[in-house]
Design a protein around this motif. Structure first.
Motif, short mmCIF file in Angstrom:
data_model
loop_
_atom_site.label_atom_id
_atom_site.label_comp_id
_atom_site.label_asym_id
_atom_site.label_seq_id
_atom_site.Cartn_x
_atom_site.Cartn_y
_atom_site.Cartn_z
N MET A 1 35.83 27.96 40.58
CA MET A 1 36.27 28.81 41.54
C MET A 1 35.61 29.96 41.51
SD MET A 1 39.82 27.94 42.66
CE MET A 1 40.05 28.63 43.51
N GLU A 2 35.52 31.15 40.96
CA GLU A 2 34.49 31.97 40.31
C GLU A 2 33.10 32.47 40.59
OE1 GLU A 2 34.89 36.73 40.54
OE2 GLU A 2 36.70 35.20 39.32
N ALA A 3 32.24 31.54 39.85
CA ALA A 3 31.41 31.07 40.01
C ALA A 3 31.02 31.28 41.40
CB ALA A 3 30.89 30.33 38.95
N HIS A 4 31.47 29.99 42.39
CA HIS A 4 31.50 29.85 43.66
C HIS A 4 31.82 30.36 44.77
CE1 HIS A 4 28.90 26.12 42.44
NE2 HIS A 4 29.28 26.24 41.84
N LYS A 5 32.87 31.61 44.68
CA LYS A 5 33.55 31.92 45.32
C LYS A 5 33.65 33.02 46.62
CE LYS A 5 33.15 36.83 43.56
NZ LYS A 5 34.02 37.90 42.60
N ALA B 1 43.94 32.21 45.27
CA ALA B 1 43.81 31.99 44.58
C ALA B 1 43.09 31.29 43.23
CB ALA B 1 42.81 31.02 46.02
N ILE B 2 42.30 31.86 42.67
CA ILE B 2 42.07 32.58 41.72
C ILE B 2 43.04 32.39 40.48
CG2 ILE B 2 40.15 33.24 40.48
CD1 ILE B 2 37.68 33.16 42.11
N GLY B 3 43.73 34.27 40.89
CA GLY B 3 44.10 34.48 40.46
C GLY B 3 45.96 33.75 40.45
N CYS B 4 46.08 33.05 40.99
CA CYS B 4 47.40 32.21 41.25
C CYS B 4 46.94 30.75 39.73
CB CYS B 4 47.39 30.85 42.25
SG CYS B 4 48.69 30.46 42.28
N LEU B 5 46.15 30.43 40.59
CA LEU B 5 44.94 29.02 39.50
C LEU B 5 45.21 29.50 37.84
CD1 LEU B 5 44.63 26.08 39.96
CD2 LEU B 5 42.62 26.90 39.71
N ARG B 6 45.11 31.15 37.90
CA ARG B 6 44.90 31.69 36.51
C ARG B 6 46.14 31.67 35.83
NH1 ARG B 6 39.50 35.08 37.18
NH2 ARG B 6 37.85 33.08 36.65
#
Length: 505
Positions: free
Chosen positions: A103-107, A132-137
């Motif tokens: 997700m970070e690579a395609h943000k 969203a990325i922070g939530c997943l991590r």
């Protein structure tokens, strides 16, 4: 290098338009069922529109009960196989962290999809994707940090309290924060070892389908994560009535939340976690410091994301001794928050999600005028293509007025006056909702008193919506019963099992 990859770091409106031109032809528009992208069983599609122009972006698979049945069967099979539910927590963590990396690579691409789909400014969408990325991590890192329990017993017994996955969870998410709400609704479900069937809003399905591609690449096993685009009254209802779905996780309107609870009762008494509407009060007392800055926050609390926010500070309650001057400051702050092209990083607001929402907000504005509220700013839609409404501020609002009671879900602020704490609390709590409340004061005794008295799942003191992933998000009263974020969300998607052992003396 693909056309999408060629636009590496968009910073201008022209850059984002170039990325849009590259992304739109390659959109995935099919449902994701049992590890494959497929057309809806019926062959039906629905149009997803760009609200900034009114033009069709794509025709997306419109799933219904037949597709729901296939997805539920695949999820049940995956759960029974145990290649996710019985996978070691460290391995589940590894896969979810890999998904966060992708997700970070395609943000930029993911942010663009949400902007194109629902009209929010791309700068706002980028913030949502980071969330969203922070939530997943955060949630992935919590997988191996939620323990079971050992009961206090005598020497002749051992009591264990275990946490096991529920099974199959249907997550139904709204259109206002498409990917961020998706992350809140799927991260704890997956972290706890469940299978999840995601039903994105028919108004904003594109980022969910792109996420399915990334989830497959990250290594989520077959049937563990599936995406069913379609309407709530078709595929959403089918999931809610399914005897094989163990839990519903929903963010959306209170009206739909009530329907989902009825469907749960009509089927298998599945758990239902709801995060519903809000009409959040934002209380400003005369002892505040830096009232000009507080006015900026008060304006942003309602006008961020075009007011299409469940916790929007849509009821501004101001102590009468400062009300007139403070409202002037809010009006001045709103001048810098006008809607603009969503692809322009400088735009604070974008377009309303569609014509239906646009007309609804304009109807509320007309109702505010009719019922005698004093219009201080805005009040008219912008001319030209797209669904744009500027910041609108009404003063002199009373609890009897429609705009003071009903959730508008648009850039409309209702200002109330009060004299003293008792009246402030009475006004704040005079609502069917209880999702959030704001409190601005320098008096610590008042802060502690009122924080306890406000009927709300969240109280923001001298800020608005500041909390991070470490604390729960959710409401009381008709704002729902579920909690997103924090380690508390993991517990909601597990079943407690008691194991009591008799020990040989």
């Amino acid at each position: 290098m693909s056309a999408i990859e060629s636009v590496q770091s968009p910073t201008t409106k022209a850059d984002w338009q170039a990325l849009a031109d590259a992304v739109i032809p390659s959109l995935e528009t099919r449902a994701f069922i049992d590890d494959a992208f497929v057309d809806a069983v019926s062959g039906e599609t629905l149009a997803t529109l760009n609200p900034a122009s009114g033009e069709t972006l794509a025709q997306v698979a419109s799933c219904d009960a037949a597709d729901a049945e296939l997805a539920v069967a695949a999820a049940r099979s995956a759960h029974a196989r145990g290649d996710w539910s019985r996978l070691a927590p460290a391995e589940r963590k590894r896969v979810l962290l890999r998904l966060a990396e992708l997700m970070e690579a395609h943000k930029n691409e993911l942010a663009l999809l949400d902007t194109l789909d629902m009209g929010k400014p791309v700068s706002s969408s980028l913030g949502d994707i980071e969330g969203a990325i922070g939530c997943l991590r955060y949630t992935a890192e919590g997988i191996d940090k939620v323990y079971g329990e050992v009961a206090p017993t005598g020497d002749d017994s051992l009591g264990l309290v275990l946490r096991e996955p529920l099974g199959v969870v249907a997550s139904i998410v709204p259109w206002n924060f498409p990917l961020m709400m998706t992350a809140w609704k799927i991260a704890p479900v997956l972290a706890a070892g469940n299978c999840v069937i995601l039903k994105p809003s028919e108004k904003s399905p594109l980022s969910a389908l792109r996420l399915a591609q990334l989830a497959k690449e990250a290594g989520l096993p077959r049937g563990v994560f599936q995406v069913l685009p379609g309407y709530g009254h078709t595929v959403g209802k089918a999931l809610a009535l399914s005897m094989e779905v163990d839990c519903l996780a929903f963010t959306g309107s209170t009206q739909v939340g009530k329907q989902l609870m009825q469907y749960a009762g009509q089927s298998n008494l599945k758990r239902v976690y709801l995060e519903c509407g809000g009409k959040s009060p934002n209380l400003v007392f005369a002892d505040c410091k830096n009232l000009d800055q507080v006015a900026q926050h008060a304006a942003a609390a309602i006008f961020h994301n075009q007011g299409e926010v469940c916790i929007a500070g849509s009821r501004l309650l101001v102590e009468n001794s400062i009300r007139e001057a403070f409202v002037d400051q809010v009006v001045e702050a709103a001048k810098a928050m006008q809607p603009g092209d969503p692809l322009d990083p400088a735009s604070f607001m974008g377009a309303m999600v569609d014509e239906t929402q646009y007309r609804s907000v304009l109807d509320y504005i007309a109702k505010g005028r009719e019922e005698g509220a004093r219009l201080r700013a805005g009040g008219k839609a912008l001319e030209g293509p797209g669904y744009f409404i500027p910041p609108t501020i009404f003063d002199g609002v009373t609890p009897a007025m429609t705009i003071g009671r009903e959730e508008i879900f648009g850039p409309v602020l209702s200002v109330f006056g009060f004299d003293g704490e008792e009246e402030a609390v009475q006004l704040a709590n005079d609502s069917d909702y209880g999702l959030a409340a704001g409190l601005w004061s320098q008096d610590i005794d008042r802060i502690m008193r009122l924080s306890r008295k406000l009927q709300s799942g969240q109280v923001f003191v001298n800020n608005w919506a500041g909390p991070d992933m470490t604390v729960p998000f959710g409401g009381v009263k008709q704002s729902g019963n579920g909690r997103d974020k924090s380690l508390h969300s993991l517990a909601e998607y597990t079943e407690l099992k008691t194991v009591w052992m008799a020990l040989t003396p």
